[in-house]
Scaffold this active site. Structure first.
Site, PDB file in Angstrom:
ATOM      1  N   CYS A 183       0.841  -1.189   0.000  1.00 20.93           N
ATOM      2  CA  CYS A 183       0.000   0.000   0.000  1.00 20.93           C
ATOM      3  C   CYS A 183       0.878   1.241   0.000  1.00 20.93           C
ATOM      4  O   CYS A 183       1.896   1.306   0.682  1.00 20.93           O
ATOM      5  CB  CYS A 183      -0.945   0.075   1.185  1.00 20.93           C
ATOM      6  SG  CYS A 183      -2.057  -1.302   1.316  1.00 20.93           S
TER       7      CYS A 183
ATOM      8  N   ARG B 127       4.074  -0.362  -4.776  1.00 20.93           N
ATOM      9  CA  ARG B 127       3.764  -0.837  -3.428  1.00 20.93           C
ATOM     10  C   ARG B 127       2.428  -1.587  -3.365  1.00 20.93           C
ATOM     11  O   ARG B 127       2.078  -2.152  -2.329  1.00 20.93           O
ATOM     12  CB  ARG B 127       3.712   0.341  -2.455  1.00 20.93           C
ATOM     13  CG  ARG B 127       5.017   1.094  -2.362  1.00 20.93           C
ATOM     14  CD  ARG B 127       4.887   2.223  -1.390  1.00 20.93           C
ATOM     15  NE  ARG B 127       4.733   1.731  -0.038  1.00 20.93           N
ATOM     16  CZ  ARG B 127       5.724   1.541   0.815  1.00 20.93           C
ATOM     17  NH1 ARG B 127       6.955   1.806   0.447  1.00 20.93           N
ATOM     18  NH2 ARG B 127       5.500   1.103   2.026  1.00 20.93           N
TER      19      ARG B 127
ATOM     20  N   TRP C   2      -2.693  -2.784  -1.682  1.00 16.52           N
ATOM     21  CA  TRP C   2      -2.359  -4.215  -1.828  1.00 16.52           C
ATOM     22  C   TRP C   2      -3.244  -4.912  -0.806  1.00 16.52           C
ATOM     23  O   TRP C   2      -3.048  -4.767   0.402  1.00 16.52           O
ATOM     24  CB  TRP C   2      -0.884  -4.452  -1.552  1.00 16.52           C
ATOM     25  CG  TRP C   2      -0.465  -5.873  -1.816  1.00 16.52           C
ATOM     26  CD1 TRP C   2      -0.209  -6.435  -3.026  1.00 16.52           C
ATOM     27  CD2 TRP C   2      -0.249  -6.892  -0.841  1.00 16.52           C
ATOM     28  NE1 TRP C   2       0.147  -7.757  -2.858  1.00 16.52           N
ATOM     29  CE2 TRP C   2       0.135  -8.061  -1.532  1.00 16.52           C
ATOM     30  CE3 TRP C   2      -0.340  -6.951   0.553  1.00 16.52           C
ATOM     31  CZ2 TRP C   2       0.426  -9.265  -0.886  1.00 16.52           C
ATOM     32  CZ3 TRP C   2      -0.053  -8.150   1.194  1.00 16.52           C
ATOM     33  CH2 TRP C   2       0.328  -9.289   0.466  1.00 16.52           C
TER      34      TRP C   2
ATOM     35  N   ASN D   1      -2.140   2.166   5.726  1.00 15.59           N
ATOM     36  CA  ASN D   1      -1.256   1.099   5.283  1.00 15.59           C
ATOM     37  C   ASN D   1      -0.885   0.296   6.526  1.00 15.59           C
ATOM     38  O   ASN D   1      -0.467   0.875   7.528  1.00 15.59           O
ATOM     39  CB  ASN D   1      -0.005   1.726   4.637  1.00 15.59           C
ATOM     40  CG  ASN D   1       1.042   0.699   4.253  1.00 15.59           C
ATOM     41  OD1 ASN D   1       0.753  -0.489   4.174  1.00 15.59           O
ATOM     42  ND2 ASN D   1       2.250   1.162   4.008  1.00 15.59           N
ATOM     43  N   GLY D   2      -1.055  -1.019   6.489  1.00 12.74           N
ATOM     44  CA  GLY D   2      -0.744  -1.839   7.662  1.00 12.74           C
ATOM     45  C   GLY D   2      -1.902  -2.765   7.957  1.00 12.74           C
ATOM     46  O   GLY D   2      -2.801  -2.941   7.125  1.00 12.74           O
TER      47      GLY D   2
ATOM     48  N   GLU E  29      17.508 -18.115  -6.769  1.00 15.98           N
ATOM     49  CA  GLU E  29      17.121 -16.762  -7.175  1.00 15.98           C
ATOM     50  C   GLU E  29      16.606 -16.769  -8.627  1.00 15.98           C
ATOM     51  O   GLU E  29      15.628 -16.096  -8.953  1.00 15.98           O
ATOM     52  CB  GLU E  29      18.326 -15.818  -7.004  1.00 15.98           C
ATOM     53  CG  GLU E  29      18.167 -14.423  -7.575  1.00 15.98           C
ATOM     54  CD  GLU E  29      17.030 -13.601  -6.992  1.00 15.98           C
ATOM     55  OE1 GLU E  29      16.374 -14.055  -6.037  1.00 15.98           O
ATOM     56  OE2 GLU E  29      16.755 -12.516  -7.519  1.00 15.98           O
TER      57      GLU E  29
ATOM     58  N   LYS F 251      12.918 -15.523  -9.745  1.00 19.23           N
ATOM     59  CA  LYS F 251      12.688 -14.478 -10.748  1.00 19.23           C
ATOM     60  C   LYS F 251      11.704 -14.968 -11.795  1.00 19.23           C
ATOM     61  O   LYS F 251      10.755 -14.272 -12.138  1.00 19.23           O
ATOM     62  CB  LYS F 251      13.978 -14.082 -11.467  1.00 19.23           C
ATOM     63  CG  LYS F 251      14.951 -13.175 -10.779  1.00 19.23           C
ATOM     64  CD  LYS F 251      14.483 -11.786 -10.466  1.00 19.23           C
ATOM     65  CE  LYS F 251      13.719 -11.738  -9.196  1.00 19.23           C
ATOM     66  NZ  LYS F 251      14.378 -11.487  -7.969  1.00 19.23           N
TER      67      LYS F 251
ATOM     68  N   GLU G 191       8.034 -15.418 -10.350  1.00 24.45           N
ATOM     69  CA  GLU G 191       7.269 -14.247  -9.899  1.00 24.45           C
ATOM     70  C   GLU G 191       6.850 -13.320 -11.031  1.00 24.45           C
ATOM     71  O   GLU G 191       5.824 -12.657 -10.925  1.00 24.45           O
ATOM     72  CB  GLU G 191       7.996 -13.473  -8.796  1.00 24.45           C
ATOM     73  CG  GLU G 191       9.231 -12.741  -9.227  1.00 24.45           C
ATOM     74  CD  GLU G 191       9.909 -12.005  -8.078  1.00 24.45           C
ATOM     75  OE1 GLU G 191       9.224 -11.458  -7.213  1.00 24.45           O
ATOM     76  OE2 GLU G 191      11.148 -11.983  -8.063  1.00 24.45           O
TER      77      GLU G 191
ATOM     78  N   HIS H  72      17.674 -36.916  -5.086  1.00 18.75           N
ATOM     79  CA  HIS H  72      16.934 -37.279  -3.871  1.00 18.75           C
ATOM     80  C   HIS H  72      15.437 -36.984  -3.998  1.00 18.75           C
ATOM     81  O   HIS H  72      14.733 -36.919  -3.004  1.00 18.75           O
ATOM     82  CB  HIS H  72      17.519 -36.541  -2.666  1.00 18.75           C
ATOM     83  CG  HIS H  72      18.957 -36.886  -2.420  1.00 18.75           C
ATOM     84  ND1 HIS H  72      19.358 -38.143  -2.042  1.00 18.75           N
ATOM     85  CD2 HIS H  72      20.091 -36.143  -2.555  1.00 18.75           C
ATOM     86  CE1 HIS H  72      20.688 -38.165  -1.924  1.00 18.75           C
ATOM     87  NE2 HIS H  72      21.148 -36.966  -2.230  1.00 18.75           N
TER      88      HIS H  72
ATOM     89  N   LYS I 102       5.919  -4.517  -3.910  1.00 18.22           N
ATOM     90  CA  LYS I 102       7.263  -4.283  -3.382  1.00 18.22           C
ATOM     91  C   LYS I 102       7.112  -3.947  -1.907  1.00 18.22           C
ATOM     92  O   LYS I 102       6.093  -3.393  -1.505  1.00 18.22           O
ATOM     93  CB  LYS I 102       7.857  -3.090  -4.131  1.00 18.22           C
ATOM     94  CG  LYS I 102       9.321  -2.882  -3.916  1.00 18.22           C
ATOM     95  CD  LYS I 102      10.087  -3.450  -5.060  1.00 18.22           C
ATOM     96  CE  LYS I 102      11.562  -3.230  -4.950  1.00 18.22           C
ATOM     97  NZ  LYS I 102      12.270  -4.374  -5.559  1.00 18.22           N
TER      98      LYS I 102
HETATM   99  C1  F6R Z   1      11.841 -10.947  -5.215  1.00 16.69           C
HETATM  100  C2  F6R Z   1      11.637  -9.907  -4.246  1.00 16.69           C
HETATM  101  C3  F6R Z   1      11.300 -10.293  -2.854  1.00 16.69           C
HETATM  102  C4  F6R Z   1      12.115  -9.448  -1.867  1.00 16.69           C
HETATM  103  C5  F6R Z   1      11.678  -9.730  -0.429  1.00 16.69           C
HETATM  104  C6  F6R Z   1      12.536  -8.968   0.569  1.00 16.69           C
HETATM  105  O1  F6R Z   1      12.152 -10.421  -6.459  1.00 16.69           O
HETATM  106  O2  F6R Z   1      11.737  -8.752  -4.552  1.00 16.69           O
HETATM  107  O3  F6R Z   1      11.501 -11.640  -2.632  1.00 16.69           O
HETATM  108  O4  F6R Z   1      13.470  -9.738  -2.046  1.00 16.69           O
HETATM  109  O5  F6R Z   1      10.344  -9.350  -0.275  1.00 16.69           O
HETATM  110  O6  F6R Z   1      12.477  -7.605   0.341  1.00 16.69           O
HETATM  111  P1  F6R Z   1      13.544  -6.631   0.967  1.00 16.69           P
HETATM  112  O7  F6R Z   1      14.859  -6.913   0.351  1.00 16.69           O
HETATM  113  O8  F6R Z   1      13.046  -5.254   0.646  1.00 16.69           O
HETATM  114  O9  F6R Z   1      13.551  -6.911   2.441  1.00 16.69           O
END
Ligand code: F6R
Length: 608
Positions: A2, A27, A73, A99-100, A480, A484, A487, A503, A603
Site C-alpha cells: 500500500c 507498493r 495491496w 497502510n498496515g 534466485e 525471478k 514471480e 533425492h 514491493k
Molecule cells: C523478489 C523480491 C522479494 C524481496 C523480499 C525482501 O524479487 O523482490 O523476494 O526480495 O520481499 O524484500 P527486501 O529486500 O526489501 O527486504
C-alpha cells in the site's frame, strides 16, 4: 504494501496525489483512490485496478488544495471499489488512508456497529475512520490520537476533515510515513519516491509519532501530546533514478543498471594498499571485528538468497562460521543469541516486516545487528546497530535484481575485511579486490548478450515447469533464478542444489521440464556435469550458463549462455545471476506479462 500520499499547499491537490500514487504503484496495485477537500465538502474518487484506471475517473476540473491518496495491496477484503481507500466516516466529513494491518479490528468494528456506525467496506482500515468520528469534538488531531490509542497492529495513516480543509494528520506505527517539507507546501508519503519531484527535504516519522501539518508548518508529537523535535534530512536520490528513462520496464532498466550499481557499492570501499575493505557505518572497532566468532544472516526472498551467498563467502574467505535464516522463521523460534555473534539483517527496502521484527527480536536478546539496506532512512537502516548501504539507487520494479548484486557486493567487501584481519594474505586480499573491481565490466559483457538471451527466452517461454540447478556458491543463485522466473512470468520453477535432485526432484524430469544448470569452472564443475548427464539420460532438456570455451558441455546442453571466465571462482554469482534475470524478464515479456507489476505481489512487504 500500500502506498499513501498526502498534500497540503497551493497546487491542485488531485494532480499531486495522482502523480505520487503513480510513483508508489509498485507498493500495491489492486485499487487506488483519492479524496480532496473541495469547497462543497470532501470529494472521494476510488476505483479497482491500477492508477491509470483511477486517473480516467478523476475529472480534470477537480478543485481543492488538500487531499489524501492511496494505492492498495489487499489484505482484508476483496479487491473492489468499496474496499479501496480512502474510507469515509458515517457523515462523510472525515477521510482516511491506511497502510498496515489492524489486528483487533473485528472487536472494534462490532462495538462501533452496536453504537450505530455503518460500515461500507470489508477492510480493517475502516474502523479507524469511524473511531476518529466517534472521538471527534472539534480537534482532528485529538480525535486521531484517541483512535490510534485503541489500535493493535501496524499503521501508517493520513486523515483529513471537511471542516479543516487545509489540515492533515499523519501517524506511523510499523508502516513507513515520510513528510516532505516544501516551500509553502507539505507532502506525506509512504516513501520518498512520491515526493522528490517536489522537495528533497524530508522528515522520517518514527513509530508512535503523529504529524499535524498545514501548507505552512508542521508539528510532530507522540500519542500523549509530547512534542518531538525532528531533523529535516536531504534525500540524495535524483528524479531520473525513479523514471524509466527510455526502458520499457523498470525491471529492464534495473538489470542494465547493475554495472553502475556494483561500481557505486564498491566505490571508496576498497583499500588496495592494505588489500582490504573499509565499510563506514559498521560502528565497530577493529577489536570488535576481531572478536566476531560467528555470523548469522537473516532476510527474506531475494535478500535471503543474497545472504546465502554472503554466508558461503564469509566461511570460505574469512573462515568465520556463518548461518542464514529466513527472517519469518527466525522471529518465532526463540532464537539463541550467542556472545560474539554478529548478525546481519539484509533488506533492499529496509521495511520488510519479517526482517524488521527478526531484527527487533535479536536486539531484544542483546544481539548486535547490522543492516544491509538500500533505502536510506528506512526502518531497518535506522533501527540496526550499524550497517552498510548498498547504494544501488532506487529499485522500483517489484522483482528485485540490482539489489541482489549490490547486496552480495557488500558481502564480498565484508568477507575481505574480516578475512584480512584473520588468515587472508595480502596477495589473496589483493586478488579479491582486483576481481571485485573488474566485475562491472564482466557484467556489461553479459548484458551485451541480451539479444541471444531474448531469443532463448522466446524458445522456452511456453514450458510450464523449470528446474534451476547450481552447487556451492551458485546454489542460492539457482534459487534466485527460479524465484525471478516464477514471480514475473508465472511459470512454475524450482531452484535446487544440482546434487539434490537425485533425492527426489529428478522424478519431474521429462521433455516438458527443462533444467537450467549453472556451470562455473570451479572445483564443483565435474560434479555439476555429472548431474547434467543424469538429467540428459532421462530425456530432460538442458540449458546452461557456462564459462566461455567450455566445450565439454556441447553434447550435453541443448542451449548454452556463455559468461566470461574468472580467475577466482567465488565471483561467479555475479555472472550467473544476470543471464537468469534477463531470461526471466524476456520470458515474461514473451508471455505478455506486466513485468513491473506481477500478479498478487507488491514491493516492500510491510505485513507479516
Ligand atoms: C523478489 C523480491 C522479494 C524481496 C523480499 C525482501 O524479487 O523482490 O523476494 O526480495 O520481499 O524484500 P527486501 O529486500 O526489501 O527486504
Amino acid at each position: 504494501m500500500c502506498g499513501i500520499t498526502g498534500y497540503c499547499g497551493p497546487r491542485p491537490a488531485a494532480k499531486v496525489l495522482l502523480e505520487g500514487l503513480k510513483r508508489l504503484e509498485y507498493r500495491g496495485y489492486d485499487s487506488a483512490g483519492i479524496c480532496v477537500a473541495e469547497e462543497e465538502g470532501l470529494r472521494l474518487i476510488k476505483r479497482e485496478g491500477k492508477i491509470r484506471r483511477l486517473i480516467e475517473k478523476v475529472p480534470t476540473n477537480i478543485k481543492g488544495n488538500t487531499g489524501i491518496g492511496h494505492t492498495r495491496w489487499a489484505t482484508h477484503g476483496r479487491v473492489n471499489d468499496l474496499n479501496a481507500h480512502p474510507h469515509l466516516d458515517c457523515s462523510g466529513n472525515i477521510a482516511l488512508v491506511h497502510n498496515g494491518i489492524i489486528e483487533n479490528y473485528s472487536g472494534l468494528k462490532e462495538k462501533l456497529e452496536s453504537e450505530g456506525h455503518v460500515f461500507l467496506s470489508e477492510t480493517d482500515s475502516e474502523v479507524i475512520v469511524h473511531l476518529v468520528e466517534k472521538f471527534y469534538q472539534g480537534s482532528l488531531e485529538e480525535a486521531v490520537k484517541e483512535a490510534l490509542a485503541l489500535l493493535k497492529g501496524t499503521y501508517g495513516i493520513v486523515c483529513m476533515h471537511r471542516d479543516h480543509p487545509g489540515l492533515l494528520i499523519g501517524a506511523r506505527n510499523g508502516s513507513p510515513l515520510v513528510l516532505g517539507v516544501g516551500n509553502g507546501e507539505m507532502f506525506l508519503a509512504s516513501d520518498v519516491t512520491a515526493i522528490i519531484s517536489y522537495t528533497k527535504a524530508v522528515v522520517y516519522l518514527e513509530d508512535g509519532e503523529v504529524v499535524t501539518l498545514t501548507a505552512a508548518e508542521y508539528k510532530t508529537t507522540d500519542l500523549s501530546d509530547r512534542e518531538i523535535e525532528k531533523k529535516v534530512e536531504a534525500v540524495s536520490w535524483e528524479l531520473e533514478e525513479i523514471e524509466k528513462g527510455g526502458y520499457s520496464f523498470f525491471m529492464e532498466k534495473e538489470i542494465f543498471e547493475q554495472p553502475e550499481a556494483i561500481k557505486r557499492g564498491v566505490s571508496g570501499r576498497i583499500d588496495l594498499e592494505q588489500a582490504t575493505a573499509h565499510l563506514g557505518g559498521l560502528n565497530m572497532s577493529n577489536r570488535d571485528l576481531l572478536n566476531i566468532e560467528r555470523v548469522r544472516i537473516t532476510a527474506a526472498g531475494t535478500s535471503y538468497y543474497a545472504g546465502m551467498v554472503g554466508a558461503y563467502l564469509l566461511e570460505s574467505v574469512a573462515r568465520v562460521p556463518c548461518t542464514v535464516e529466513l527472517a519469518s522463521e527466525l522471529r518465532y523460534r526463540n532464537p539463541i543469541v550467542e556472545r560474539n555473534t554478529l548478525h546481519f539483517a539484509v533488506s533492499q527496502s529496509g521495511e520488510t516486516a519479517d526482517t524488521l521484527y527478526a531484527l527487533r527480536e535479536l536486539q531484544r536478546k542483546g544481539a548486535t545487528v547490522l543492516g544491509i539496506c538500500n533505502v536510506v532512512g528506512s526502518s531497518i537502516a535506522r533501527e540496526s546497530d550499524g550497517g552498510v548501504y548498498i547504494h544501488s539507487g532506487p529499485e522500483i520494479a517489484v522483482a528485485s535484481t540490482k539489489a541482489f548484486t549490490s547486496q552480495i557486493t557488500v558481502f564480498y567487501l565484508f568477507a575481505m575485511l574480516l578475512g584480512r584481519m584473520r588468515h587472508l594474505s595480502y596477495e589473496a586480499g589483493l586478488e579479491l579486490a582486483h576481481e571485485l573491481q573488474a566485475i562491472p565490466t564482466r557484467v556489461e559483457q553479459i548484458l551485451a548478450k541480451q539479444k541471444s538471451i531474448k531469443e532463448l527466452a522466446a524458445k522456452y517461454a511456453h514450458y510450464k515447469n523449470f528446474l534451476f540447478l547450481g552447487r556451492g556458491i551458485n546454489y542460492p543463485v539457482a534459487m534466485e533464478g527460479a524465484l525471478k522466473l516464477k514471480e514475473i512470468s508465472y511459470i512454475h520453477a524450482e531452484g535446487y542444489s544440482a546434487a539434490e535432485i537425485k533425492h527426489g526432484p529428478i522424478a519431474l524430469i521429462n521433455e516438458e521440464t527443462p533444467s537450467f544448470f549453472l556451470v562455473p569452472d570451479d572445483g564443483l564443475k565435474e560434479k555439476v556435469i555429472s548431474n547434467m548427464k543424469e538429467v540428459k539420460s532421462r530425456g530432460g532438456r538442458i540449458l546452461a550458463v557456462a564459462v566461455e570455451g567450455e566445450n565439454s558441455l556441447n553434447n550435453i546442453a541443448d542451449d548454452i549462455i556463455e559468461i566470461p571466465k574468472l580467475k577466482n571462482g567465488l565471483f561467479y554469482p555475479f555472472l550467473m545471476v544476470v543471464p537468469l534475470q534477463l531470461f526471466a524478464y524476456y520470458c515474461a515479456l514473451d508471455l505478455g506479462r506486466d513485468v513491473d507489476h506481477p500478479r498478487n505481489l507488491a514491493k516492500s512487504v510491510t505485513v507479516e
